[in-house]
Design an enzyme around this catalytic site. Structure first.
Site, mmCIF file in Angstrom:
data_model
loop_
_atom_site.group_PDB
_atom_site.id
_atom_site.type_symbol
_atom_site.label_atom_id
_atom_site.label_comp_id
_atom_site.label_asym_id
_atom_site.label_seq_id
_atom_site.Cartn_x
_atom_site.Cartn_y
_atom_site.Cartn_z
ATOM 1 N N TYR A 1 -6.846 -2.578 -1.717
ATOM 2 C CA TYR A 1 -5.507 -2.236 -1.717
ATOM 3 C C TYR A 1 -4.838 -2.726 -0.453
ATOM 4 O O TYR A 1 -3.519 -2.962 -0.041
ATOM 5 C CB TYR A 1 -5.047 -0.761 -2.001
ATOM 6 C CG TYR A 1 -5.361 -0.516 -3.359
ATOM 7 C CD1 TYR A 1 -4.831 -0.696 -4.575
ATOM 8 C CD2 TYR A 1 -6.518 0.606 -3.442
ATOM 9 C CE1 TYR A 1 -5.145 -0.472 -5.795
ATOM 10 C CE2 TYR A 1 -6.764 0.998 -4.750
ATOM 11 C CZ TYR A 1 -6.367 0.504 -5.903
ATOM 12 O OH TYR A 1 -6.568 1.018 -6.994
ATOM 13 N N HIS B 1 2.399 -2.798 -2.438
ATOM 14 C CA HIS B 1 2.399 -1.357 -2.394
ATOM 15 C C HIS B 1 1.968 -0.597 -1.234
ATOM 16 O O HIS B 1 2.377 0.552 -0.963
ATOM 17 C CB HIS B 1 1.719 -0.697 -3.625
ATOM 18 C CG HIS B 1 2.400 0.153 -4.655
ATOM 19 N ND1 HIS B 1 3.728 0.564 -4.469
ATOM 20 C CD2 HIS B 1 1.752 1.198 -5.260
ATOM 21 C CE1 HIS B 1 4.109 1.451 -5.242
ATOM 22 N NE2 HIS B 1 2.946 2.052 -5.693
ATOM 23 N N ASP C 1 7.447 0.709 0.074
ATOM 24 C CA ASP C 1 7.903 -0.653 -0.609
ATOM 25 C C ASP C 1 8.927 -0.241 -1.653
ATOM 26 O O ASP C 1 9.224 0.654 -2.134
ATOM 27 C CB ASP C 1 6.726 -1.393 -1.440
ATOM 28 C CG ASP C 1 6.203 -0.226 -2.600
ATOM 29 O OD1 ASP C 1 5.694 0.707 -2.077
ATOM 30 O OD2 ASP C 1 6.093 -0.754 -3.721
ATOM 31 N N ASN D 1 0.438 8.277 -5.897
ATOM 32 C CA ASN D 1 1.264 9.342 -6.713
ATOM 33 C C ASN D 1 1.164 10.619 -6.517
ATOM 34 O O ASN D 1 1.417 11.519 -6.945
ATOM 35 C CB ASN D 1 0.650 8.963 -8.420
ATOM 36 C CG ASN D 1 -0.461 9.144 -8.634
ATOM 37 O OD1 ASN D 1 -1.209 9.594 -7.937
ATOM 38 N ND2 ASN D 1 -0.880 9.122 -9.919
ATOM 39 N N ASN E 1 6.583 6.007 -7.228
ATOM 40 C CA ASN E 1 5.945 7.501 -7.642
ATOM 41 C C ASN E 1 5.495 8.120 -6.221
ATOM 42 O O ASN E 1 5.341 9.485 -6.460
ATOM 43 C CB ASN E 1 4.594 6.781 -8.284
ATOM 44 C CG ASN E 1 4.627 6.628 -9.726
ATOM 45 O OD1 ASN E 1 5.481 6.831 -10.498
ATOM 46 N ND2 ASN E 1 3.769 5.559 -10.389
ATOM 47 N N TYR F 1 -4.104 8.681 -2.761
ATOM 48 C CA TYR F 1 -3.304 7.762 -3.658
ATOM 49 C C TYR F 1 -1.855 8.036 -3.780
ATOM 50 O O TYR F 1 -1.308 9.034 -3.499
ATOM 51 C CB TYR F 1 -4.250 7.448 -4.974
ATOM 52 C CG TYR F 1 -5.555 7.002 -4.780
ATOM 53 C CD1 TYR F 1 -5.559 5.715 -4.690
ATOM 54 C CD2 TYR F 1 -6.666 7.751 -4.566
ATOM 55 C CE1 TYR F 1 -6.778 5.107 -4.618
ATOM 56 C CE2 TYR F 1 -7.770 7.464 -4.550
ATOM 57 C CZ TYR F 1 -7.941 5.794 -4.374
ATOM 58 O OH TYR F 1 -9.123 5.296 -4.356
#
Length: 199
Positions: free
Chosen positions: A19, A24, A96, A71, A117, A69
């Protein structure tokens, strides 16, 4: 003038090398940029986050990358706020934003999650939407002649293009200025002096 005490500057993203360069994760990228400028490394572990601590413009600042993570970002943010007794007016979240074009940033005082989220999780865990954010534009996926485009969730989890990375680095000094203004003069001054300068 912002009052003395700890400041929490948290950038949002997802942990893991896969990632690292995704849209994100621009919050993570800027936290690393900010730390590098001071010769720091965001590599201490605490309360499900990576962090470092140091002085910026006379204030004690915690730079944090939640490792929960996206969320579940609120779990880590709330833990740092509680442990270090950080007033909410000293909290700045970087994330973002698909409604801003790449290269745009916007400082805001409060507001809803807007479909993000990570912000939704932080609002839920803090019990309020009154905390400052730096929205970092990543744009929306392009639409083809048939009106079809990449789903937003796949778009934000895709790697940034070389052009987007270059643009991020071009704007990083302005983002750094926004943080300095937030720490020394508060969110309202930061909004007034920063917003609109990337149009």
């Amino acid at each position: 003038m912002a009052s003395p005490g700890f400041f929490l500057i948290a950038g949002l993203g997802n942990p893991g090398s896969q990632y690292q360069r995704t849209r994100h994760n621009v919050g993570f990228l800027f936290i690393d940029y900010l730390a590098d400028g001071h010769g720091w490394r965001v590599d201490s572990e605490k309360m499900q986050g990576l962090f470092c601590r140091g002085g910026i413009h006379g204030a004690q600042v915690l730079l944090v990358k939640p490792q929960t993570y996206m969320n579940r970002s609120g779990v880590c943010v709330r833990a740092f706020v509680d442990y270090f007794k950080i007033p909410l007016e000293h909290v700045l979240i970087m994330h973002d934003d698909i409604d801003l074009q790449p290269g745009r940033i916007k400082m805001v005082r409060q507001g809803g999650a807007g479909g993000h989220n990570g912000i939704r999780s932080i609002i839920g865990h803090l019990g309020t939407d009154v905390f400052a954010r730096m929205k970092i534009g990543v744009g929306r996926p392009s639409i083809d002649h048939a009106g079809q485009g990449q789903p937003v969730d796949r778009y934000v989890l895709a790697n940034m293009s070389a052009e987007e990375v270059h643009l991020f680095h071009q704007r990083a000094s302005l983002m750094e200025e926004a943080v300095a203004l937030f720490i020394t003069r508060g969110i309202d001054v930061s909004m007034n002096l920063i917003n609109g300068r990337c149009n």
